[in-house]
Design a protein around this motif. Structure first.
Motif, PDB file in Angstrom:
ATOM      1  N   GLY A 103     -17.932 -67.272  19.967  1.00 44.63           N
ATOM      2  CA  GLY A 103     -19.232 -67.047  19.509  1.00 44.63           C
ATOM      3  C   GLY A 103     -19.685 -67.555  18.166  1.00 44.63           C
ATOM      4  O   GLY A 103     -20.919 -67.520  17.618  1.00 44.63           O
ATOM      5  N   GLY A 104     -18.669 -67.974  17.386  1.00 47.72           N
ATOM      6  CA  GLY A 104     -18.801 -68.151  15.887  1.00 47.72           C
ATOM      7  C   GLY A 104     -18.204 -67.197  14.998  1.00 47.72           C
ATOM      8  O   GLY A 104     -17.030 -66.503  15.478  1.00 47.72           O
ATOM      9  N   GLY A 105     -18.594 -66.990  14.039  1.00 47.87           N
ATOM     10  CA  GLY A 105     -18.183 -65.953  12.846  1.00 47.87           C
ATOM     11  C   GLY A 105     -18.476 -64.414  13.145  1.00 47.87           C
ATOM     12  O   GLY A 105     -19.448 -64.071  13.688  1.00 47.87           O
ATOM     13  N   LEU A 106     -17.309 -63.564  13.227  1.00 44.36           N
ATOM     14  CA  LEU A 106     -17.535 -62.366  13.447  1.00 44.36           C
ATOM     15  C   LEU A 106     -17.444 -61.420  12.088  1.00 44.36           C
ATOM     16  O   LEU A 106     -18.229 -60.674  11.917  1.00 44.36           O
ATOM     17  CB  LEU A 106     -16.092 -61.689  14.022  1.00 44.36           C
ATOM     18  CG  LEU A 106     -15.995 -62.444  15.746  1.00 44.36           C
ATOM     19  CD1 LEU A 106     -14.457 -61.900  15.996  1.00 44.36           C
ATOM     20  CD2 LEU A 106     -16.766 -61.396  16.548  1.00 44.36           C
ATOM     21  N   ALA A 107     -16.674 -61.753  11.164  1.00 42.60           N
ATOM     22  CA  ALA A 107     -16.733 -61.140   9.876  1.00 42.60           C
ATOM     23  C   ALA A 107     -15.969 -62.110   8.746  1.00 42.60           C
ATOM     24  O   ALA A 107     -15.222 -62.821   9.079  1.00 42.60           O
ATOM     25  CB  ALA A 107     -15.898 -59.791  10.041  1.00 42.60           C
ATOM     26  N   GLY A 108     -16.181 -61.663   7.555  1.00 39.84           N
ATOM     27  CA  GLY A 108     -15.721 -62.434   6.692  1.00 39.84           C
ATOM     28  C   GLY A 108     -16.172 -61.916   5.081  1.00 39.84           C
ATOM     29  O   GLY A 108     -17.093 -61.167   4.988  1.00 39.84           O
ATOM     30  N   VAL A 109     -15.204 -62.250   4.244  1.00 38.84           N
ATOM     31  CA  VAL A 109     -15.351 -61.936   2.839  1.00 38.84           C
ATOM     32  C   VAL A 109     -15.228 -63.048   1.805  1.00 38.84           C
ATOM     33  O   VAL A 109     -14.404 -64.162   2.099  1.00 38.84           O
ATOM     34  CB  VAL A 109     -14.539 -60.672   2.381  1.00 38.84           C
ATOM     35  CG1 VAL A 109     -14.812 -59.529   3.418  1.00 38.84           C
ATOM     36  CG2 VAL A 109     -12.855 -61.079   2.428  1.00 38.84           C
ATOM     37  N   ILE A 110     -15.728 -62.955   0.754  1.00 43.39           N
ATOM     38  CA  ILE A 110     -15.600 -63.743  -0.520  1.00 43.39           C
ATOM     39  C   ILE A 110     -15.192 -63.087  -1.515  1.00 43.39           C
ATOM     40  O   ILE A 110     -15.943 -62.093  -1.853  1.00 43.39           O
ATOM     41  CB  ILE A 110     -16.733 -64.898  -0.771  1.00 43.39           C
ATOM     42  CG1 ILE A 110     -16.952 -65.784   0.384  1.00 43.39           C
ATOM     43  CG2 ILE A 110     -16.337 -65.637  -2.018  1.00 43.39           C
ATOM     44  CD1 ILE A 110     -18.148 -66.664   0.355  1.00 43.39           C
ATOM     45  N   GLN A 133     -20.802 -59.414   8.523  1.00 43.80           N
ATOM     46  CA  GLN A 133     -20.284 -59.496   9.702  1.00 43.80           C
ATOM     47  C   GLN A 133     -21.365 -59.545  10.877  1.00 43.80           C
ATOM     48  O   GLN A 133     -22.616 -59.433  10.596  1.00 43.80           O
ATOM     49  CB  GLN A 133     -19.530 -58.024  10.188  1.00 43.80           C
ATOM     50  CG  GLN A 133     -20.584 -56.685   9.955  1.00 43.80           C
ATOM     51  CD  GLN A 133     -19.668 -55.395  10.231  1.00 43.80           C
ATOM     52  OE1 GLN A 133     -18.535 -55.581  10.725  1.00 43.80           O
ATOM     53  NE2 GLN A 133     -19.916 -54.297   9.845  1.00 43.80           N
ATOM     54  N   ARG A 134     -21.097 -60.105  11.785  1.00 41.01           N
ATOM     55  CA  ARG A 134     -22.095 -60.437  13.121  1.00 41.01           C
ATOM     56  C   ARG A 134     -22.899 -59.578  13.192  1.00 41.01           C
ATOM     57  O   ARG A 134     -22.464 -58.104  13.555  1.00 41.01           O
ATOM     58  CB  ARG A 134     -21.377 -60.923  14.235  1.00 41.01           C
ATOM     59  CG  ARG A 134     -22.382 -61.555  15.020  1.00 41.01           C
ATOM     60  CD  ARG A 134     -21.565 -61.749  16.457  1.00 41.01           C
ATOM     61  NE  ARG A 134     -20.569 -63.109  16.429  1.00 41.01           N
ATOM     62  CZ  ARG A 134     -19.841 -63.390  17.078  1.00 41.01           C
ATOM     63  NH1 ARG A 134     -19.318 -62.735  17.916  1.00 41.01           N
ATOM     64  NH2 ARG A 134     -19.042 -64.478  17.008  1.00 41.01           N
ATOM     65  N   GLY A 135     -23.946 -59.496  13.013  1.00 44.44           N
ATOM     66  CA  GLY A 135     -24.928 -58.601  13.509  1.00 44.44           C
ATOM     67  C   GLY A 135     -25.148 -57.565  12.473  1.00 44.44           C
ATOM     68  O   GLY A 135     -25.959 -56.364  12.557  1.00 44.44           O
ATOM     69  N   GLY A 136     -24.456 -57.312  11.206  1.00 46.20           N
ATOM     70  CA  GLY A 136     -24.506 -56.527  10.268  1.00 46.20           C
ATOM     71  C   GLY A 136     -24.915 -56.969   8.786  1.00 46.20           C
ATOM     72  O   GLY A 136     -25.111 -55.855   8.172  1.00 46.20           O
ATOM     73  N   GLY A 137     -25.370 -57.902   8.626  1.00 45.03           N
ATOM     74  CA  GLY A 137     -25.828 -58.447   7.624  1.00 45.03           C
ATOM     75  C   GLY A 137     -24.969 -58.674   6.399  1.00 45.03           C
ATOM     76  O   GLY A 137     -23.467 -58.752   6.651  1.00 45.03           O
TER      77      GLY A 137
END
Length: 174
Positions: free
Chosen positions: A111-118, A130-134
């Motif tokens: 479904g695409g990106g779930l979570a990520g950080v920079i 994170q998906r759905g979490g802003g």
């Protein structure tokens, strides 16, 4: 704890560990510098070592997930999930001692990106989503601001390493 929350925590931990390794080498003598796509697209031992650290940590924690790395890591997984990492985004800046570089770590599924950080090691700032979490900056929610007009909007960009692509991008910017 939801899977995406634990994904986000793992992405943050991984980015911070790679960032610590890179900070130890920042503004030090560069080693193993080679060209990738063009002579202005370098990769260094710092890039490769940070990617190896990320690969070891992520494979240790999530052995069934795939991995795609900027510097060549490409591991198939069986979980339907894949970690995508750029261990040193901004290698040119890093090599020239300019503090605008970061570590990027994300996980995706069908479904695409779930979570990520920079993670920006020189300042310690951590951008996360994170998906759905802003999205957050150092844990505080981020929001988009509507500019008064395009004329008063700040635009920052990078350009491609290939001269042909840079010319196309310059036309678009003009």
């Amino acid at each position: 704890m939801s899977a995406s929350s634990s994904d986000l925590e793992l992405a943050e931990r991984a980015a911070r560990e790679a960032g610590a390794l890179l900070l130890e080498r920042f503004r030090g003598p560069a080693s193993g510098v080679e060209s990738k796509s063009t002579s202005t697209d370098p990769v260094s031992d710092a890039d490769r070592d940070a990617e190896a650290l990320l690969e070891e940590l992520l494979r240790g924690e999530r052995p069934d997930d795939g991995l795609l790395g900027e510097e060549g890591a490409g591991l198939e997984g069986s979980s339907g999930r894949r970690w995508v990492v750029d261990p040193l985004d901004g290698t040119v800046n890093f090599l020239y001692g300019h503090p605008l570089w970061c570590v990027s770590v994300a996980v995706e599924d069908a479904g695409g990106g779930l979570a990520g950080v920079i993670f920006h090691p020189p300042s310690g700032e951590l951008f996360a989503a994170q998906r759905g979490g802003g999205a957050t900056l150092d844990g505080a929610p981020m929001h988009v601001r509507v500019p008064a007009s395009l004329a008063s909007t700040l635009v920052a960009t990078g350009f491609a390493y290939s001269a042909e692509h840079r010319a196309e991008q310059a036309e678009v910017m003009a």
